[in-house]
Motif scaffolding. Sequence first.
Motif, PDB file in Angstrom:
ATOM      1  N   LYS A  42       0.821  -1.217   0.000  1.00 57.63           N
ATOM      2  CA  LYS A  42       0.000   0.000   0.000  1.00 57.63           C
ATOM      3  C   LYS A  42       0.857   1.271   0.000  1.00 57.63           C
ATOM      4  CE  LYS A  42      -1.960  -1.077   3.937  1.00 57.63           C
ATOM      5  NZ  LYS A  42      -1.273  -2.343   4.248  1.00 57.63           N
ATOM      6  N   SER A  43       1.801   1.331   0.959  1.00 54.53           N
ATOM      7  CA  SER A  43       2.633   2.537   1.066  1.00 54.53           C
ATOM      8  C   SER A  43       3.493   2.710  -0.174  1.00 54.53           C
ATOM      9  CB  SER A  43       3.535   2.465   2.300  1.00 54.53           C
ATOM     10  OG  SER A  43       2.754   2.441   3.462  1.00 54.53           O
ATOM     11  N   THR A  44       4.021   1.620  -0.673  1.00 54.76           N
ATOM     12  CA  THR A  44       4.867   1.699  -1.864  1.00 54.76           C
ATOM     13  C   THR A  44       4.074   2.274  -3.034  1.00 54.76           C
ATOM     14  OG1 THR A  44       6.125  -0.204  -1.087  1.00 54.76           O
ATOM     15  CG2 THR A  44       6.342   0.356  -3.421  1.00 54.76           C
ATOM     16  N   PHE A 158      -2.792  10.191   1.730  1.00 52.98           N
ATOM     17  CA  PHE A 158      -2.720   9.929   3.174  1.00 52.98           C
ATOM     18  C   PHE A 158      -2.195   8.509   3.387  1.00 52.98           C
ATOM     19  CE2 PHE A 158      -6.200  12.878   2.490  1.00 52.98           C
ATOM     20  CZ  PHE A 158      -6.137  13.769   3.542  1.00 52.98           C
ATOM     21  N   ASP A 159      -1.169   8.361   4.212  1.00 55.27           N
ATOM     22  CA  ASP A 159      -0.676   7.019   4.533  1.00 55.27           C
ATOM     23  C   ASP A 159      -0.949   6.696   5.996  1.00 55.27           C
ATOM     24  OD1 ASP A 159       0.466   4.553   4.642  1.00 55.27           O
ATOM     25  OD2 ASP A 159       2.427   5.161   3.884  1.00 55.27           O
ATOM     26  N   GLU A 160      -1.992   5.952   6.261  1.00 56.14           N
ATOM     27  CA  GLU A 160      -2.404   5.558   7.611  1.00 56.14           C
ATOM     28  C   GLU A 160      -2.326   6.733   8.589  1.00 56.14           C
ATOM     29  OE1 GLU A 160      -1.903   1.786   8.899  1.00 56.14           O
ATOM     30  OE2 GLU A 160      -1.112   0.929   7.051  1.00 56.14           O
ATOM     31  N   PRO A 161      -3.006   7.842   8.273  1.00 52.06           N
ATOM     32  CA  PRO A 161      -2.820   9.052   9.094  1.00 52.06           C
ATOM     33  C   PRO A 161      -3.369   8.906  10.509  1.00 52.06           C
ATOM     34  CG  PRO A 161      -4.634   9.364   7.574  1.00 52.06           C
ATOM     35  CD  PRO A 161      -3.973   8.062   7.185  1.00 52.06           C
TER      36      PRO A 161
END
Length: 382
Positions: A42-44, A158-161
């Motif tokens: 996901k983050s990648t 947004f990355d797991e904010p």
Amino acid sequence: MACVELKNITKTFGNEEIIHQIDLRVEDGEFVVFVGPSGCGKSTLLRLIAGLEEITDGTLEIDGEIVNELSPKERGVGMVFQSYALYPHMNVFENIAFGLKLGSGAGKEKIREWVQKTADVLQLGELLHRKPRELSGGQRQRVAIGRAMAREPRIMLFDEPLSNLDASLRVQMRNEIAKLHNRLQSTMIYVTHDQVEAMTLADKIVVLNKGHIEQVGSPFDLYENPESLFVAGFIGSPKMNLLPGTLAKPGADTSEVALDGIGPARCACDSSRLEAGATVTLGIRPEHLQLRKPGPDDTPLEVMNVEYLGNEAYVYLDVPGASQPLVVRQPVPCPVVPGQSLVPVISVDSAHLFDDNGQVLRRTRAPAANEVGDAQLEGAQG
Ligand SMILES: Nc1ncnc2c1ncn2[C@@H]1O[C@H](COP(=O)(O)OP(=O)(O)O)[C@@H](O)[C@H]1O
Ligand SMILES: [Mg+2]
């Protein structure tokens, strides 16, 4: 405002391919959520869109323009991370203004105006003079969002904010992010491993598994029509019951199965391409099960536990030989008590059947509305 298109995107670290040939279109103004277990990429994928990682293969387009070689700033993206990454020695005003000062060369008055506007949207107007240490977790995360917003990016990422916040603050911030999207109508891509966040925020959910897309759809679509066991087990809380068994009688309209430790059940799906005896898994959500008292020919299950949640209850039944209990949602008041022996009744039209590759068999009837009922339970106590 912008649409984003991923065409055949691949990412390799060293000689390990992490993201495999992803095609995806995010519409202008859409709220898209990437969801999937930890380590699925996901983050990648988000960092590839942001321009924080180099794309190994494929093209990324924003509003029809190929942006593979552009920096994050040139792409017009703003990003919010799990760790707020605020500057501790700067106050809220300075933190939000930071990005503006770097790039725009705008005058002091203009910057003040931008920061004030952003702070108002995020209800930080009263806190502009405070340092990060004087703020709550939720307020800090709002400042981080403000900093990403201040440059008026075309796309917000947004990355797991919310994953550093406690449960109640997470619910509150989830609502605020939804409101923010309603107000700004900007394109947002949001990563989470929390499927409740995904269900409540998304226009469109992208379920990722091991670097590829399992399924894309609206929250409703993924909940009602999971195409694979993976999605069936991932979307929904509590989880869908996934019950192994064998196909007793294939059919083009209705399939008969023998469930391990439970017995016969039926499912409205087309299993005509399979042979009798094939290994299958039946999926049924807790709200599509009922309980009744056993008759002479039944093999009932024993109630292990009843979870009372105020507005509903979950009954856990022991399935012989299975690692997971069968979970049944019941209305309250719920007369079931631990130790009781009851028979689960599976709603034929609401069950899903998966082949031994985990692919769903086509359903032949529209799923019934939630049919939690206690009619058959009357007098069960005793
Ligand atoms: N910079 C990197 N170098 C090597 N491997 C990486 C790097 N970043 C991520 N990975 C690997 O890529 C996979 C996906 O990671 P990530 O995108 O962070 O997953 P998620 O955000 O879904 O938890 C993991 O196996 C991770 O170890
Ligand atoms: Mg991640």
